[in-house]
Design a protein around this motif. Structure first.
Motif, mmCIF file in Angstrom:
data_model
loop_
_atom_site.group_PDB
_atom_site.id
_atom_site.type_symbol
_atom_site.label_atom_id
_atom_site.label_comp_id
_atom_site.label_asym_id
_atom_site.label_seq_id
_atom_site.Cartn_x
_atom_site.Cartn_y
_atom_site.Cartn_z
ATOM 1 N N MET A 106 9.199 1.283 9.333
ATOM 2 C CA MET A 106 8.273 0.304 8.768
ATOM 3 C C MET A 106 8.144 0.472 7.256
ATOM 4 O O MET A 106 8.130 -0.511 6.504
ATOM 5 N N ALA A 107 8.081 1.755 6.790
ATOM 6 C CA ALA A 107 7.931 1.987 5.352
ATOM 7 C C ALA A 107 9.158 1.497 4.596
ATOM 8 O O ALA A 107 9.048 0.903 3.522
ATOM 9 N N LEU A 110 8.990 -2.356 4.606
ATOM 10 C CA LEU A 110 7.899 -2.929 3.813
ATOM 11 C C LEU A 110 8.035 -2.606 2.336
ATOM 12 O O LEU A 110 7.599 -3.375 1.480
ATOM 13 N N ASN A 111 8.651 -1.454 2.006
ATOM 14 C CA ASN A 111 8.813 -1.110 0.603
ATOM 15 C C ASN A 111 9.997 -1.811 -0.035
ATOM 16 O O ASN A 111 10.186 -1.719 -1.242
ATOM 17 N N PHE A 115 6.729 -7.830 0.577
ATOM 18 C CA PHE A 115 5.265 -7.939 0.614
ATOM 19 C C PHE A 115 4.589 -7.273 -0.566
ATOM 20 O O PHE A 115 3.415 -6.951 -0.496
ATOM 21 N N ASP A 116 5.304 -6.986 -1.640
ATOM 22 C CA ASP A 116 4.629 -6.315 -2.755
ATOM 23 C C ASP A 116 3.909 -7.336 -3.637
ATOM 24 O O ASP A 116 3.899 -8.531 -3.355
ATOM 25 N N LEU A 117 3.306 -6.814 -4.711
ATOM 26 C CA LEU A 117 2.398 -7.659 -5.494
ATOM 27 C C LEU A 117 3.125 -8.784 -6.222
ATOM 28 O O LEU A 117 2.547 -9.829 -6.513
ATOM 29 N N VAL A 120 3.914 -11.367 -3.039
ATOM 30 C CA VAL A 120 2.662 -11.845 -2.465
ATOM 31 C C VAL A 120 1.543 -11.390 -3.379
ATOM 32 O O VAL A 120 1.094 -10.252 -3.309
ATOM 33 N N GLY A 121 1.132 -12.246 -4.269
ATOM 34 C CA GLY A 121 0.102 -11.866 -5.222
ATOM 35 C C GLY A 121 -1.278 -11.887 -4.600
ATOM 36 O O GLY A 121 -1.460 -12.256 -3.441
ATOM 37 N N LEU A 122 -2.242 -11.454 -5.395
ATOM 38 C CA LEU A 122 -3.627 -11.494 -4.925
ATOM 39 C C LEU A 122 -4.082 -12.950 -4.823
ATOM 40 O O LEU A 122 -3.716 -13.779 -5.657
ATOM 41 N N PRO A 123 -4.864 -13.281 -3.813
ATOM 42 C CA PRO A 123 -5.363 -14.652 -3.702
ATOM 43 C C PRO A 123 -6.420 -14.947 -4.757
ATOM 44 O O PRO A 123 -6.932 -14.048 -5.415
ATOM 45 N N ALA B 3 -1.419 -3.741 -2.887
ATOM 46 C CA ALA B 3 -0.560 -4.828 -2.442
ATOM 47 C C ALA B 3 -0.676 -4.991 -0.930
ATOM 48 O O ALA B 3 -1.251 -4.159 -0.236
ATOM 49 N N LEU B 4 -0.083 -6.075 -0.454
ATOM 50 C CA LEU B 4 -0.098 -6.318 0.991
ATOM 51 C C LEU B 4 0.680 -5.251 1.743
ATOM 52 O O LEU B 4 0.293 -4.838 2.840
ATOM 53 N N SER B 5 1.759 -4.754 1.103
ATOM 54 C CA SER B 5 2.582 -3.763 1.797
ATOM 55 C C SER B 5 1.810 -2.473 2.035
ATOM 56 O O SER B 5 2.070 -1.774 3.018
ATOM 57 N N ILE B 9 1.649 -0.778 5.611
ATOM 58 C CA ILE B 9 2.097 0.600 5.881
ATOM 59 C C ILE B 9 0.962 1.401 6.505
ATOM 60 O O ILE B 9 1.164 2.146 7.473
ATOM 61 N N SER B 12 0.629 0.432 10.074
ATOM 62 C CA SER B 12 1.717 0.940 10.909
ATOM 63 C C SER B 12 1.567 2.432 11.144
ATOM 64 O O SER B 12 1.895 2.929 12.228
ATOM 65 N N PHE B 52 -5.941 -12.371 4.356
ATOM 66 C CA PHE B 52 -6.498 -12.303 3.000
ATOM 67 C C PHE B 52 -5.455 -12.698 1.970
ATOM 68 O O PHE B 52 -5.715 -13.552 1.096
ATOM 69 N N TYR B 53 -4.258 -12.097 2.076
ATOM 70 C CA TYR B 53 -3.254 -12.355 1.045
ATOM 71 C C TYR B 53 -2.634 -13.734 1.179
ATOM 72 O O TYR B 53 -2.080 -14.262 0.226
ATOM 73 N N SER B 55 -4.471 -16.367 2.191
ATOM 74 C CA SER B 55 -5.598 -17.315 2.066
ATOM 75 C C SER B 55 -5.661 -18.261 3.261
ATOM 76 O O SER B 55 -5.839 -19.462 3.117
#
Lengths: 204, 101
Positions: A106-107, A110-111, A115-117, A120-123, B3-5, B9, B12, B52-53, B55
């Motif tokens: 998973m790491a 995901l890394n 899905f990082d900033l 996928v930015g902050l809403p 971040a969302l990741s 993580i 998980s 959340f991320y 919306s």
């Protein structure tokens, strides 16, 4: 480092740490208490994600109802006998191996960056008049109204199932036996008794 | 910023802790039920992070239904557990081998 980031790491530490202590504790009652701490830190993380209604719901339902139910069952049943015989170390390497493989996979996924900033930015920030409960209620009572009622029916079924499973029929309670009442004959209800005439007069 | 990741993580990791808990405490049904609750909490965190991320409130509503179903599951599971203890005098999983043939 921002304040919310610090909060995230503190709550994550409690989340992971208390769940680790929970699965390794030999006493089931202590494990239930550690699970309560896990739920509290999960609720704090949900508050960081602006899911206020669900965070409160998690504490009210899980800590207030479900974990109390767990504690009742743990204290009513004799759980110590089974925990003593638990083969703790036999399946420990397998459990650690499976978990580590899943975590590493998973790491890695995901890394990799989906899905990082940057992606996928902050809403957008909500205004001060925004209410999470109002927003959820507006969707729940319009779009999701049929699933909502189905959930109510499911809870009713759960109540009936739980009561019928554990309800013990009392021996000395006064209740009707319908089959016995229907199949009754006249001879069962009326009994002809023959008395001698002399004996009835003497009694008067 | 988080971040969302990071949330993914984290959830998980907790999911795998719950999974390992089922492996470790495989003779104690109450512990298995509690580990399932732990796994559900991790999955719900996933849902809320995506909600959340992205919306989109649908994730939070899904978590609401998951909480409902999980509460019903726990109630029935503990009722079955009580019945099992009443009938067999133990909640050890190794005792429940009636279907083994």
């Amino acid at each position: 480092m921002e304040f919310t980031s610090i909060l995230f790491y503190v709550f994550s530490l409690f989340f992971v740490g208390s769940s680790l202590v929970m699965i390794t504790s030999r006493n089931t009652a202590k494990a239930a208490l550690w699970l309560i701490l896990t739920f509290f830190s999960a609720a704090s993380l949900w508050l960081l994600l602006e899911a206020e209604f669900l965070a409160i719901t998690l504490i009210l339902i899980y800590v207030g109802a479900v974990m109390v139910l767990f504690m009742f069952v743990i204290k009513m049943l004799d759980t110590e006998a089974s925990t003593l015989r638990a083969q703790f170390t036999r399946y420990l390497p397998l459990g650690i191996f499976v978990s580590l493989v899943v975590i590493v996979q998973m790491a890695l996924v995901l890394n990799a960056g989906p899905f990082d900033l940057e992606t996928v930015g902050l809403p957008d920030k909500h205004g001060p008049s925004y209410s999470n409960i109002t927003a959820i209620a507006q969707q729940l009572y319009t779009i999701y109204v049929y699933p909502f009622e189905l959930a109510a029916i499911l809870l009713l079924i759960a109540i009936i199932a739980a009561i019928t499973l554990v309800h013990r029929t009392q021996v000395n309670s006064k209740k009707q036996n319908i089959t016995e009442q229907i199949s009754v004959q006249a001879e069962d209800r009326m009994r002809f008794a023959s008395f001698k005439k002399n004996s009835t007069k003497e009694s008067k | 910023m988080i971040a969302l990741s990071d949330y993914l993580i984290l959830s998980s990791i907790v999911f795998c802790i719950g999974l390992a808990g089922i492996f470790i405490n495989r003779t104690n049904i109450i512990m298995i039920l509690m580990c399932v609750e732990l796994i559900l909490a991790a999955v719900n965190t996933n849902f809320i992070a995506f909600s959340f991320y992205g919306s989109d409130l649908a994730g939070q509503i899904f978590v609401f239904f998951i909480l409902t179903v999980a509460a019903a599951e726990v109630a029935i599971g503990l009722a079955i557990l009580t019945l099992m203890y009443r009938n067999r005098g133990s909640i050890d999983i190794d005792v429940t081998n009636t279907l083994k043939g």
